[in-house]
Write a protein that holds these residues in place. Structure first.
Motif, PDB file in Angstrom:
ATOM      1  N   ALA A  15     -41.200  39.010 -13.964  1.00 58.32           N
ATOM      2  CA  ALA A  15     -41.888  37.839 -14.058  1.00 58.32           C
ATOM      3  C   ALA A  15     -43.070  38.303 -15.193  1.00 58.32           C
ATOM      4  O   ALA A  15     -43.270  37.703 -16.297  1.00 58.32           O
ATOM      5  N   LEU A  16     -43.670  39.581 -14.926  1.00 56.96           N
ATOM      6  CA  LEU A  16     -44.908  39.935 -15.755  1.00 56.96           C
ATOM      7  C   LEU A  16     -44.177  40.233 -17.212  1.00 56.96           C
ATOM      8  O   LEU A  16     -45.145  40.138 -18.122  1.00 56.96           O
ATOM      9  N   ILE A  17     -43.145  40.873 -17.150  1.00 61.01           N
ATOM     10  CA  ILE A  17     -42.579  40.966 -18.591  1.00 61.01           C
ATOM     11  C   ILE A  17     -42.569  39.567 -19.428  1.00 61.01           C
ATOM     12  O   ILE A  17     -42.725  39.598 -20.426  1.00 61.01           O
ATOM     13  N   TYR A  18     -41.623  38.626 -18.528  1.00 58.96           N
ATOM     14  CA  TYR A  18     -41.410  37.462 -19.226  1.00 58.96           C
ATOM     15  C   TYR A  18     -42.747  36.974 -19.649  1.00 58.96           C
ATOM     16  O   TYR A  18     -42.924  36.063 -20.851  1.00 58.96           O
ATOM     17  N   GLN A  19     -43.821  37.025 -18.863  1.00 57.78           N
ATOM     18  CA  GLN A  19     -45.180  36.537 -19.339  1.00 57.78           C
ATOM     19  C   GLN A  19     -45.785  37.231 -20.295  1.00 57.78           C
ATOM     20  O   GLN A  19     -46.051  36.348 -21.287  1.00 57.78           O
ATOM     21  N   ASP A  20     -45.507  38.343 -20.597  1.00 57.12           N
ATOM     22  CA  ASP A  20     -46.042  39.064 -21.616  1.00 57.12           C
ATOM     23  C   ASP A  20     -45.277  38.717 -23.077  1.00 57.12           C
ATOM     24  O   ASP A  20     -45.888  38.816 -23.971  1.00 57.12           O
ATOM     25  N   LYS A  21     -44.049  38.132 -22.758  1.00 58.37           N
ATOM     26  CA  LYS A  21     -43.265  37.809 -24.089  1.00 58.37           C
ATOM     27  C   LYS A  21     -43.483  36.303 -24.162  1.00 58.37           C
ATOM     28  O   LYS A  21     -42.750  35.603 -24.881  1.00 58.37           O
ATOM     29  N   TRP A  22     -44.429  35.735 -23.611  1.00 58.41           N
ATOM     30  CA  TRP A  22     -44.795  34.315 -23.823  1.00 58.41           C
ATOM     31  C   TRP A  22     -43.482  33.194 -23.215  1.00 58.41           C
ATOM     32  O   TRP A  22     -43.349  32.364 -23.778  1.00 58.41           O
ATOM     33  N   ASN A  23     -42.516  33.897 -22.391  1.00 57.72           N
ATOM     34  CA  ASN A  23     -41.331  33.076 -21.931  1.00 57.72           C
ATOM     35  C   ASN A  23     -41.941  32.304 -20.484  1.00 57.72           C
ATOM     36  O   ASN A  23     -41.512  32.907 -19.496  1.00 57.72           O
ATOM     37  N   LYS A  24     -42.682  31.587 -20.380  1.00 56.67           N
ATOM     38  CA  LYS A  24     -43.256  30.790 -19.255  1.00 56.67           C
ATOM     39  C   LYS A  24     -42.129  30.416 -18.248  1.00 56.67           C
ATOM     40  O   LYS A  24     -42.376  30.625 -17.245  1.00 56.67           O
ATOM     41  N   ASN A  56     -51.555  29.574 -12.599  1.00 63.11           N
ATOM     42  CA  ASN A  56     -52.237  30.030 -13.756  1.00 63.11           C
ATOM     43  C   ASN A  56     -51.381  29.666 -14.838  1.00 63.11           C
ATOM     44  O   ASN A  56     -51.555  29.129 -15.995  1.00 63.11           O
ATOM     45  N   LEU A  57     -49.747  30.048 -14.842  1.00 65.59           N
ATOM     46  CA  LEU A  57     -48.943  29.980 -15.826  1.00 65.59           C
ATOM     47  C   LEU A  57     -49.003  28.257 -16.304  1.00 65.59           C
ATOM     48  O   LEU A  57     -48.505  27.877 -17.174  1.00 65.59           O
ATOM     49  N   LYS A  58     -48.552  27.448 -14.994  1.00 68.20           N
ATOM     50  CA  LYS A  58     -48.688  26.112 -15.173  1.00 68.20           C
ATOM     51  C   LYS A  58     -49.676  25.340 -15.829  1.00 68.20           C
ATOM     52  O   LYS A  58     -49.712  24.148 -16.408  1.00 68.20           O
ATOM     53  N   ASN A  59     -50.881  25.975 -15.460  1.00 69.49           N
ATOM     54  CA  ASN A  59     -52.408  25.376 -16.315  1.00 69.49           C
ATOM     55  C   ASN A  59     -52.405  25.937 -17.485  1.00 69.49           C
ATOM     56  O   ASN A  59     -53.543  25.243 -18.062  1.00 69.49           O
TER      57      ASN A  59
END
Length: 60
Positions: A15-24, A56-59
């Motif tokens: 999930a952290l990797i996807y977050q870093d790649k802007w794939n919410k 945080n991602l949803k907001n």
């Protein structure tokens, strides 16, 4: 990417990797899976941490 994992840490790290790649969308999916696994394992701290990441991602 297909994961056949039962370890919450693996899903959390992906999930952290996807977050870093802007794939919410994928990040949220993986944080949700991690949260479910942490809850099953009785790990309240990491369960709550995963939920906070989702919030945080949803907001944003």
């Amino acid at each position: 990417m297909k994961l056949n994992l039962i370890d919450g840490d693996c899903y959390y790290n992906h999930a952290l990797i996807y977050q870093d790649k802007w794939n919410k969308v994928e990040a949220i999916k993986h944080f949700e899976k991690a949260a479910n696994l942490y809850q099953q394992q009785g790990n309240q701290a990491l369960y709550q941490n995963s939920l906070n990441q989702i919030k945080n991602l949803k907001n944003n």
